[in-house]
Write a protein that holds these residues in place. Sequence first.
Motif, short mmCIF file in Angstrom:
data_model
loop_
_atom_site.label_atom_id
_atom_site.label_comp_id
_atom_site.label_asym_id
_atom_site.label_seq_id
_atom_site.Cartn_x
_atom_site.Cartn_y
_atom_site.Cartn_z
N THR A 1 -4.20 15.37 8.06
CA THR A 1 -4.39 16.42 9.06
C THR A 1 -2.85 16.45 9.85
OG1 THR A 1 -6.49 16.10 9.15
CG2 THR A 1 -5.37 17.35 10.90
N ALA A 2 -2.56 15.39 10.23
CA ALA A 2 -0.94 15.27 11.00
C ALA A 2 -0.01 15.79 10.22
CB ALA A 2 -0.93 13.74 11.40
N GLY A 3 -0.14 15.59 8.94
CA GLY A 3 0.88 16.17 8.10
C GLY A 3 2.57 15.73 8.42
N VAL A 4 2.39 14.24 8.67
CA VAL A 4 3.69 13.85 8.84
C VAL A 4 4.38 13.33 7.60
CG1 VAL A 4 5.18 12.13 10.20
CG2 VAL A 4 3.22 13.31 11.20
N LEU A 5 3.57 12.40 7.10
CA LEU A 5 3.71 11.44 5.85
C LEU A 5 3.54 12.11 4.56
CD1 LEU A 5 3.03 7.93 7.02
CD2 LEU A 5 5.25 8.88 7.10
N GLU A 6 4.20 12.15 3.63
CA GLU A 6 4.18 12.86 2.37
C GLU A 6 2.84 12.27 1.61
OE1 GLU A 6 7.43 12.78 0.06
OE2 GLU A 6 8.62 14.01 1.53
N ARG A 7 1.99 13.18 0.85
CA ARG A 7 0.75 12.45 0.26
C ARG A 7 1.10 11.30 -0.81
NH1 ARG A 7 -4.04 16.12 -2.04
NH2 ARG A 7 -5.18 14.40 -2.52
N SER A 8 2.25 11.41 -1.31
CA SER A 8 2.75 10.42 -2.42
C SER A 8 2.72 9.14 -1.67
CB SER A 8 3.95 10.98 -3.04
OG SER A 8 4.91 11.10 -2.20
N LEU A 9 3.21 9.14 -0.45
CA LEU A 9 3.24 7.81 0.11
C LEU A 9 1.73 7.31 0.76
CD1 LEU A 9 5.73 6.14 2.58
CD2 LEU A 9 3.41 6.38 3.42
N LEU A 10 1.25 8.09 1.17
CA LEU A 10 -0.21 8.02 1.62
C LEU A 10 -1.29 7.75 0.60
CD1 LEU A 10 -0.76 11.08 4.27
CD2 LEU A 10 -0.39 8.53 4.76
N ASP A 11 -1.02 8.00 -0.40
CA ASP A 11 -2.01 7.56 -1.68
C ASP A 11 -1.80 6.34 -2.13
OD1 ASP A 11 -3.15 10.00 -1.54
OD2 ASP A 11 -2.26 11.07 -3.40
N GLN A 12 -0.54 5.83 -1.96
CA GLN A 12 -0.23 4.37 -2.20
C GLN A 12 -0.94 3.43 -1.23
OE1 GLN A 12 3.89 3.74 -3.84
NE2 GLN A 12 4.24 5.50 -3.03
N VAL A 13 -1.37 3.93 -0.12
CA VAL A 13 -2.04 2.91 0.84
C VAL A 13 -3.47 3.41 1.05
CG1 VAL A 13 -0.16 1.79 1.97
CG2 VAL A 13 -0.78 3.88 2.82
N LYS A 14 -4.05 4.48 0.20
CA LYS A 14 -4.94 5.06 0.50
C LYS A 14 -6.59 4.23 1.08
CE LYS A 14 -7.80 9.01 -1.01
NZ LYS A 14 -7.94 10.00 -2.29
N PRO A 15 -6.67 3.28 0.12
CA PRO A 15 -8.01 2.44 0.39
C PRO A 15 -8.12 1.96 1.69
CG PRO A 15 -7.04 1.90 -1.69
CD PRO A 15 -6.14 2.80 -1.19
N GLU A 16 -6.60 1.25 2.16
CA GLU A 16 -6.63 0.36 3.42
C GLU A 16 -6.89 1.73 4.50
OE1 GLU A 16 -4.57 0.36 1.03
OE2 GLU A 16 -3.24 -1.57 0.83
N LEU A 17 -6.15 2.99 4.35
CA LEU A 17 -6.40 4.06 5.41
C LEU A 17 -7.77 4.33 5.58
CD1 LEU A 17 -3.13 5.93 5.22
CD2 LEU A 17 -3.58 4.57 6.77
N GLU A 18 -8.31 4.59 4.34
CA GLU A 18 -9.79 5.18 4.26
C GLU A 18 -10.91 3.99 5.11
OE1 GLU A 18 -10.20 8.12 0.66
OE2 GLU A 18 -10.36 5.86 0.38
N ALA A 19 -10.52 3.08 5.05
CA ALA A 19 -11.25 1.97 5.77
C ALA A 19 -11.43 1.84 6.97
CB ALA A 19 -10.78 0.25 5.05
N ALA B 1 2.88 0.47 4.35
CA ALA B 1 3.81 0.64 3.24
C ALA B 1 4.91 -0.51 3.10
CB ALA B 1 4.28 2.26 3.52
N VAL B 2 5.31 -0.73 4.53
CA VAL B 2 6.29 -1.90 4.73
C VAL B 2 5.59 -3.30 3.96
CG1 VAL B 2 7.69 -3.37 6.07
CG2 VAL B 2 7.38 -0.82 6.54
N ARG B 3 4.39 -3.44 4.10
CA ARG B 3 3.93 -4.52 3.65
C ARG B 3 3.92 -4.68 2.13
NH1 ARG B 3 -2.23 -5.11 5.89
NH2 ARG B 3 -1.71 -5.82 8.15
N LYS B 4 3.86 -3.47 1.67
CA LYS B 4 3.79 -3.42 0.18
C LYS B 4 5.17 -3.28 -0.36
CE LYS B 4 -0.87 -1.86 -1.05
NZ LYS B 4 -1.75 -0.75 -1.36
N GLY B 5 6.21 -3.21 0.34
CA GLY B 5 7.45 -3.10 -0.25
C GLY B 5 7.85 -1.67 -0.37
N ILE B 6 7.03 -0.70 -0.07
CA ILE B 6 7.33 0.76 -0.71
C ILE B 6 8.41 1.19 0.36
CG2 ILE B 6 6.32 3.03 -0.82
CD1 ILE B 6 3.51 1.75 -0.86
N ALA B 7 8.53 1.04 1.69
CA ALA B 7 9.52 1.52 2.48
C ALA B 7 9.96 0.76 3.37
CB ALA B 7 8.98 2.61 3.10
N LYS B 8 11.13 1.11 4.25
CA LYS B 8 11.70 0.20 5.20
C LYS B 8 11.18 0.45 6.57
CE LYS B 8 15.18 -2.05 2.56
NZ LYS B 8 14.10 -2.20 1.65
#
Length: 437
Positions: free
Chosen positions: A95-113, A34-41
């Motif tokens: 499953t861990a439920g820490v980060l919101e789905r809206s954030l996870l979906d923005q990096v979904k392909p990288e996480l799924e890999a 997310a930081v790499r994409k400039g979505i968060a700090k």
Amino acid sequence: MTEPLDIRPADGRLGVLLAGLGAVSTTFIAGVLAVRKGIAKPIGALTQMGTVRLGKRTDGRSPGIDELVPLAPLDDLVFGGWDIFEDDCYDAARTAGVLERSLLDQVKPELEAIKPWPAVFDRRYVKRLDGPNVKGSRNKRDLAEALIDDIRRFKESQKVDRLVLIWCGSTEVFLRETDVHRGVAAFEKGLASNDDGIPSSMIYAYAAIKEGIPYANAAPNLSADVPALIDLAAKTGAPVAGKDLKTGQTLIKTIIAPGLKARLLGVSGWYSTNILGNRDGEVLDDPESFKTKEESKKSVLDYILQPNLYPELYAHLCHVVRINYYPPRGDNKEGWDNIDIFGWLGYPMQLKINFLCRDSILAAPIVLDLVLFLDLAKRAGMSGIQEWLSFYFKSPMHAPELYPEHDLFIQLMKLKNTLRYMTGEDLITHLGREYYD
Ligand SMILES: NC(=O)c1ccc[n+]([C@@H]2O[C@H](COP(=O)([O-])OP(=O)(O)OC[C@H]3O[C@@H](n4cnc5c(N)ncnc54)[C@H](O)[C@@H]3O)[C@@H](O)[C@H]2O)c1
């Protein structure tokens, strides 16, 4: 000024290997993406936001840590790892439920890999857990070799130049050092004979260190903190750090306790209790895993308050630590501290702290710093225990003849002075006479 260390540049890709892809690991990986994409700090990471003062206070030189030392850029990190569950990092993060789905979906392909490789796992060491993605019950030496094969395959296929391995797996049962841990030869014999004193985390540590790869332990179990693996690290040039990330309640404890001690306020009791509902909380509900955590959490006050030097203030301190597994809270831990203190003429006072924290949000930036600093240490030719990284741990690894340094502010000074030392800058003593002479 002294000669700077000869630090190799951070060229090429850095492979980040994580043993255990649970709440901490996935929050760290998704955060970096997310930081790499400039979505968060990258809040909380010294390597990303910290500065170091150089020279005199009047010089006005405070570069960013990343400007002072050559750190791997976030874009060069490549992730891989093991888990006993087959979920890819997107599902594991859900499953861990820490980060919101809206954030996870923005990096979904990288996480799924990022799909976990089969783990080295033995239920005898983590009783509350079982999963299908394991290497099977082979001899421990073969398991270590299988991990080394995984590491080499990853390095080759991902074309990474350097690696770091962090144990972010569950807390194992409490073990004491025995003869099998005393030297490299005894340890390797123990691997071959399946010695019970070698739990899964130690097999990962051995595999990394044998390959000369920097290794850190985010959990309190012994893992690399035995003479055999420290000796091996010296031989293979692997920097090591641990144990047990200093995040929620213990972070606050090591902020408050040095302050009370600095003013020589007495402490007669410190009662700490938590509720926690994630998988880590479930594992810690087992008394044997809890014992490992309890030992780690309890040691900090003794070292900070030094009851041997101040018996009237701290010798009779009653220190209690409880962790209660409470599923509704998930990763959002709530901690309460009741601190009974006394001042002038022995008059009692109380301090209450209620910390509504997020465990993995506090842990993720620490994992990032450890990855980047351990890689830096390796490139600077520093091997074995990295005491300057004590800042990040509840039970900092230390040479046998020393006591560990637990005071957060001394730890930070040690860390920053190490960066100055590496770059040939003057160490800062805070004496300050020069401004008045
Ligand atoms: N979150 C924090 O603030 C914090 C602070 C200090 C220490 N820790 C420690 O860090 C570790 C990770 O915490 P978490 O919250 O991510 O826990 P978690 O339970 O979410 O993740 C741990 C993962 O490790 C996996 N695992 C267990 N044994 C394994 C093995 N042998 N090989 C590969 N994978 C294995 C589990 O399946 C799980 O997915 C725990 O030991 C915890 O005590 C966490």
